[in-house]
Design a protein around this motif. Structure first.
Motif, mmCIF file in Angstrom:
data_model
loop_
_atom_site.group_PDB
_atom_site.id
_atom_site.type_symbol
_atom_site.label_atom_id
_atom_site.label_comp_id
_atom_site.label_asym_id
_atom_site.label_seq_id
_atom_site.Cartn_x
_atom_site.Cartn_y
_atom_site.Cartn_z
ATOM 1 N N GLU A 1 -2.119 -0.351 -6.396
ATOM 2 C CA GLU A 1 -0.704 -0.406 -6.780
ATOM 3 C C GLU A 1 -0.052 0.968 -6.631
ATOM 4 O O GLU A 1 1.071 1.085 -6.116
ATOM 5 C CB GLU A 1 -0.569 -0.910 -8.216
ATOM 6 C CG GLU A 1 0.866 -1.186 -8.625
ATOM 7 C CD GLU A 1 0.985 -1.779 -10.021
ATOM 8 O OE1 GLU A 1 2.122 -2.022 -10.452
ATOM 9 O OE2 GLU A 1 -0.063 -1.994 -10.673
ATOM 10 N N ASP A 2 -0.754 2.017 -7.045
ATOM 11 C CA ASP A 2 -0.212 3.376 -6.930
ATOM 12 C C ASP A 2 -0.046 3.782 -5.468
ATOM 13 O O ASP A 2 0.938 4.445 -5.105
ATOM 14 C CB ASP A 2 -1.132 4.373 -7.645
ATOM 15 C CG ASP A 2 -1.084 4.227 -9.161
ATOM 16 O OD1 ASP A 2 -0.122 3.609 -9.658
ATOM 17 O OD2 ASP A 2 -2.009 4.715 -9.839
ATOM 18 N N ALA A 3 -1.015 3.385 -4.624
ATOM 19 C CA ALA A 3 -0.932 3.720 -3.200
ATOM 20 C C ALA A 3 0.270 3.040 -2.558
ATOM 21 O O ALA A 3 0.979 3.638 -1.732
ATOM 22 C CB ALA A 3 -2.217 3.300 -2.488
ATOM 23 N N LEU A 4 0.515 1.793 -2.937
ATOM 24 C CA LEU A 4 1.668 1.062 -2.401
ATOM 25 C C LEU A 4 2.968 1.765 -2.785
ATOM 26 O O LEU A 4 3.864 1.959 -1.944
ATOM 27 C CB LEU A 4 1.655 -0.372 -2.939
ATOM 28 C CG LEU A 4 2.752 -1.315 -2.424
ATOM 29 C CD1 LEU A 4 2.661 -1.483 -0.909
ATOM 30 C CD2 LEU A 4 2.658 -2.672 -3.116
ATOM 31 N N ARG B 1 7.607 5.704 -1.622
ATOM 32 C CA ARG B 1 8.272 6.997 -1.875
ATOM 33 C C ARG B 1 8.331 7.849 -0.610
ATOM 34 O O ARG B 1 9.221 8.693 -0.464
ATOM 35 C CB ARG B 1 7.535 7.756 -2.983
ATOM 36 C CG ARG B 1 7.590 7.072 -4.351
ATOM 37 C CD ARG B 1 7.038 7.967 -5.443
ATOM 38 N NE ARG B 1 6.900 7.247 -6.702
ATOM 39 C CZ ARG B 1 5.760 6.737 -7.150
ATOM 40 N NH1 ARG B 1 4.643 6.891 -6.434
ATOM 41 N NH2 ARG B 1 5.712 6.089 -8.292
ATOM 42 N N MET B 2 7.366 7.614 0.296
ATOM 43 C CA MET B 2 7.361 8.357 1.559
ATOM 44 C C MET B 2 8.274 7.720 2.600
ATOM 45 O O MET B 2 8.360 8.185 3.731
ATOM 46 C CB MET B 2 5.927 8.459 2.099
ATOM 47 C CG MET B 2 5.032 9.374 1.274
ATOM 48 S SD MET B 2 3.429 9.730 2.065
ATOM 49 C CE MET B 2 2.641 8.114 1.966
ATOM 50 N N GLY B 3 8.944 6.628 2.194
ATOM 51 C CA GLY B 3 9.933 6.027 3.076
ATOM 52 C C GLY B 3 9.516 4.749 3.767
ATOM 53 O O GLY B 3 10.298 4.179 4.534
ATOM 54 N N LEU B 4 8.286 4.279 3.527
ATOM 55 C CA LEU B 4 7.819 3.044 4.163
ATOM 56 C C LEU B 4 8.119 1.874 3.235
ATOM 57 O O LEU B 4 7.527 1.753 2.162
ATOM 58 C CB LEU B 4 6.321 3.133 4.451
ATOM 59 C CG LEU B 4 5.726 2.067 5.386
ATOM 60 C CD1 LEU B 4 6.393 2.121 6.751
ATOM 61 C CD2 LEU B 4 4.221 2.265 5.528
ATOM 62 N N GLU C 1 -5.269 0.762 2.037
ATOM 63 C CA GLU C 1 -6.691 1.111 1.967
ATOM 64 C C GLU C 1 -6.907 2.588 2.284
ATOM 65 O O GLU C 1 -7.702 3.270 1.632
ATOM 66 C CB GLU C 1 -7.494 0.247 2.944
ATOM 67 C CG GLU C 1 -7.672 -1.191 2.504
ATOM 68 C CD GLU C 1 -8.628 -1.965 3.403
ATOM 69 O OE1 GLU C 1 -9.058 -1.388 4.431
ATOM 70 O OE2 GLU C 1 -8.937 -3.124 3.090
ATOM 71 N N LYS C 2 -6.198 3.077 3.290
ATOM 72 C CA LYS C 2 -6.357 4.469 3.709
ATOM 73 C C LYS C 2 -5.972 5.435 2.597
ATOM 74 O O LYS C 2 -6.657 6.433 2.349
ATOM 75 C CB LYS C 2 -5.493 4.726 4.948
ATOM 76 C CG LYS C 2 -5.594 6.134 5.501
ATOM 77 C CD LYS C 2 -4.727 6.286 6.744
ATOM 78 C CE LYS C 2 -4.802 7.702 7.300
ATOM 79 N NZ LYS C 2 -3.934 7.859 8.501
ATOM 80 N N LEU C 3 -4.887 5.124 1.906
ATOM 81 C CA LEU C 3 -4.391 6.032 0.871
ATOM 82 C C LEU C 3 -5.146 5.883 -0.445
ATOM 83 O O LEU C 3 -5.367 6.861 -1.160
ATOM 84 C CB LEU C 3 -2.896 5.772 0.637
ATOM 85 C CG LEU C 3 -2.123 6.845 -0.138
ATOM 86 C CD1 LEU C 3 -2.186 8.185 0.587
ATOM 87 C CD2 LEU C 3 -0.669 6.414 -0.318
ATOM 88 N N TYR D 1 3.466 -5.686 2.478
ATOM 89 C CA TYR D 1 3.733 -5.795 1.047
ATOM 90 C C TYR D 1 4.755 -4.760 0.582
ATOM 91 O O TYR D 1 4.852 -3.663 1.140
ATOM 92 C CB TYR D 1 2.429 -5.607 0.258
ATOM 93 C CG TYR D 1 1.342 -6.559 0.675
ATOM 94 C CD1 TYR D 1 1.186 -7.795 0.053
ATOM 95 C CD2 TYR D 1 0.467 -6.236 1.718
ATOM 96 C CE1 TYR D 1 0.192 -8.675 0.443
ATOM 97 C CE2 TYR D 1 -0.531 -7.113 2.115
ATOM 98 C CZ TYR D 1 -0.665 -8.326 1.480
ATOM 99 O OH TYR D 1 -1.641 -9.200 1.876
ATOM 100 N N ARG D 2 5.488 -5.132 -0.467
ATOM 101 C CA ARG D 2 6.451 -4.229 -1.093
ATOM 102 C C ARG D 2 6.389 -4.421 -2.602
ATOM 103 O O ARG D 2 6.414 -5.554 -3.094
ATOM 104 C CB ARG D 2 7.872 -4.516 -0.594
ATOM 105 C CG ARG D 2 8.934 -3.630 -1.256
ATOM 106 C CD ARG D 2 10.308 -3.835 -0.647
ATOM 107 N NE ARG D 2 10.842 -5.161 -0.932
ATOM 108 C CZ ARG D 2 12.034 -5.593 -0.500
ATOM 109 N NH1 ARG D 2 12.783 -4.807 0.261
ATOM 110 N NH2 ARG D 2 12.452 -6.811 -0.798
#
Length: 252
Positions: A192-195, A200-203, A212-214, A244-245
């Motif tokens: 959830e935090d990674a999403l 916040r980075m604009g995606l 998964e990467k983050l 997902y958003r």
């Protein structure tokens, strides 16, 4: 393949598994070595019978399709592992007087209980998936004898089957999510935090692999699907892939 026989075997496996689960819970109550020995031997007998039936089920159902084969293999593997765990405990219970054996017995029982947590879920899930396939085969068998001039299944029935299939997929997603939440709750927070971080980075819409990467969490899609089903995140298809958003970043 005789669908009637497959259904008969599946019903027997389900019955044996219910009996196994009922007896397994008694492990926590039994205090004597003699009682524990008899109880574990009874569990071993049930698993042995299940293994024979699972082998027959595998041979009958594998020709159905690719989706069933890995599930049937996983069921076989789980039964084999449970049998091994029980054999380990039985061997130690047969000579409980030695102190070193008692220490090993305690460790073996802990391994058995720990494996059982995964075992029950795996068996139930496999039987559920294969049961669904059997229901489809039974339906096809019922209408298969009809000639081409006879009526096809009503559209309402087809639509209802599609709805059931959709509900089945959602239920499986919730089961997987609940297991992840129970076994590794920190992973849910990481995903959830990674999403949110990607937002916040604009995606705005994020793919599973980016989460998964983050987050460093494998199979993050299982968690994302669960969060989508309980309304925490939104999900849509883009280019044949789920994105997902988080609802806290929704423009609605």
């Amino acid at each position: 393949m005789k669908v009637e026989r497959v259904r008969e075997v599946m019903n027997r496996i389900e019955s044996l598994h219910r009996e196994f689960e009922s007896k397994f819970s008694l492990l926590y109550e039994e205090n004597s070595y003699e009682g524990l020995y008899e109880l574990v031997r009874g569990l071993y007998s049930l698993v042995s019978e299940k293994m024979d039936l699972v082998g027959e089920l595998y041979r009958e159902m594998v020709p159905i399709g690719e989706e069933v084969e890995p599930v049937a293999k996983e069921l076989q593997k789980s039964e084999h592992q449970m049998k091994f765990r029980l054999e380990e405990v039985i061997a130690l219970l047969s000579k409980p007087d030695a102190y070193s054996e008692r220490t090993k017995l305690k460790a073996a029982l802990e391994r058995l209980v720990q494996f059982h947590r995964i075992y029950d879920y795996t068996v139930r899930r496999a039987l559920q998936i294969m049961g669904k396939e059997v229901e489809s085969l039974e339906f096809v068998e019922r209408i298969g004898g009809e000639s081409e001039n006879q009526k096809k299944p009503p559209t309402s029935i087809i639509r209802k089957l599609e709805q059931i299939d959709d509900l089945e997929k959602k239920l499986q997603s919730l089961v997987r999510f609940t297991y992840r939440l129970y076994a590794h709750p920190a992973d849910v927070h990481k995903v959830e935090d990674a999403l949110k971080t990607w937002h916040r980075m604009g995606l705005l819409w994020v793919e599973e692999r980016n989460v998964e990467k983050l987050s460093g969490v494998k199979n993050a899609g299982e968690i994302l699907e669960g969060l989508a089903l309980i309304g925490v995140v939104e999900r849509k298809e883009r280019g044949g892939e789920s994105v997902y958003r988080h609802r806290s970043f929704s423009s609605d």
